[in-house]
Write an enzyme that holds these catalytic residues in place. Structure first.
Site, short mmCIF file in Angstrom:
data_model
loop_
_atom_site.label_atom_id
_atom_site.label_comp_id
_atom_site.label_asym_id
_atom_site.label_seq_id
_atom_site.Cartn_x
_atom_site.Cartn_y
_atom_site.Cartn_z
CB SER A 54 3.62 -1.15 25.44
OG SER A 54 4.34 -2.37 25.40
CB VAL A 59 -5.47 -0.90 21.41
CG1 VAL A 59 -5.70 0.19 20.37
CG2 VAL A 59 -6.80 -1.28 22.06
CB CYS A 60 -0.07 -1.06 21.00
SG CYS A 60 -0.38 0.28 22.16
CB ALA A 61 -0.76 -6.08 19.34
CB THR A 64 1.78 -2.61 15.27
OG1 THR A 64 1.92 -1.61 16.29
CG2 THR A 64 3.12 -2.84 14.60
#
Length: 167
Positions: A54, A59-61, A64
């Protein structure tokens, strides 16, 4: 097909559905939903496909944003960041974070993408989310690079991904 304990979340085993893709495979076809609700498929260009649980996690942010910054140096490469997040949330997140050089795509309509790429989490707190992985698909549609992160909370090897996209 289920791959028991194929990855971990904070050290705990996580099962994934689908077989693991390997370098040399023809990339599975897909149709995913973009932030504007249009359908997106492989473009015939070299493409980095990063799957994440998500965008609303740290970490995903960061991942990205890293790919958003790095793609500026890769003019002939598309970058798709795929999650089960809804397109509306992806659009809001990209606007608030200034992410405009990549496409965030939603696989929320069905689980086929996750199974075909071997990243669909089966069971546990992230059931039906996508595990962290990165694929580089060449213009010929063949997979040039694969990394299934051993720990969902860890970053991928950015240098290896970018080197594969440049080759």
């Amino acid at each position: 097909m289920k791959r028991a304990g194929a990855t971990t979340l904070k050290g705990n085993p996580v099962d994934l559905k689908g077989r693991a893709i390997v370098v040399g495979d023809v990339a599975p076809t897909f149709s995913l939903q973009a932030n504007d609700l249009s359908e997106v498929t492989l473009s015939g260009k070299t493409t980095i496909i990063a799957t994440v649980p998500s965008l609303d996690t740290s970490v995903c942010a960061l991942e990205t944003k890293k790919f958003n910054d790095e793609v500026k140096n890769l003019p002939n490469v598309d970058v798709f960041v795929v999650s089960m997040d809804l397109p509306f949330g992806n659009k809001r997140w990209c606007a608030s974070e200034g992410v405009e050089n990549i496409k965030t795509l939603s696989a929320h309509r069905c689980t086929d993408f996750g199974v075909d790429y071997g990243v669909l989490i089966s069971g546990g707190p992230l059931d039906r989310c996508l595990a962290r992985a990165v694929f580089v698909v060449g213009a010929d549609g063949k997979v040039k690079f694969v990394e299934y992160c051993k720990e969902i909370a860890d970053h991928p090897n950015y240098e290896a991904v970018l080197a594969a996209a440049k080759s």
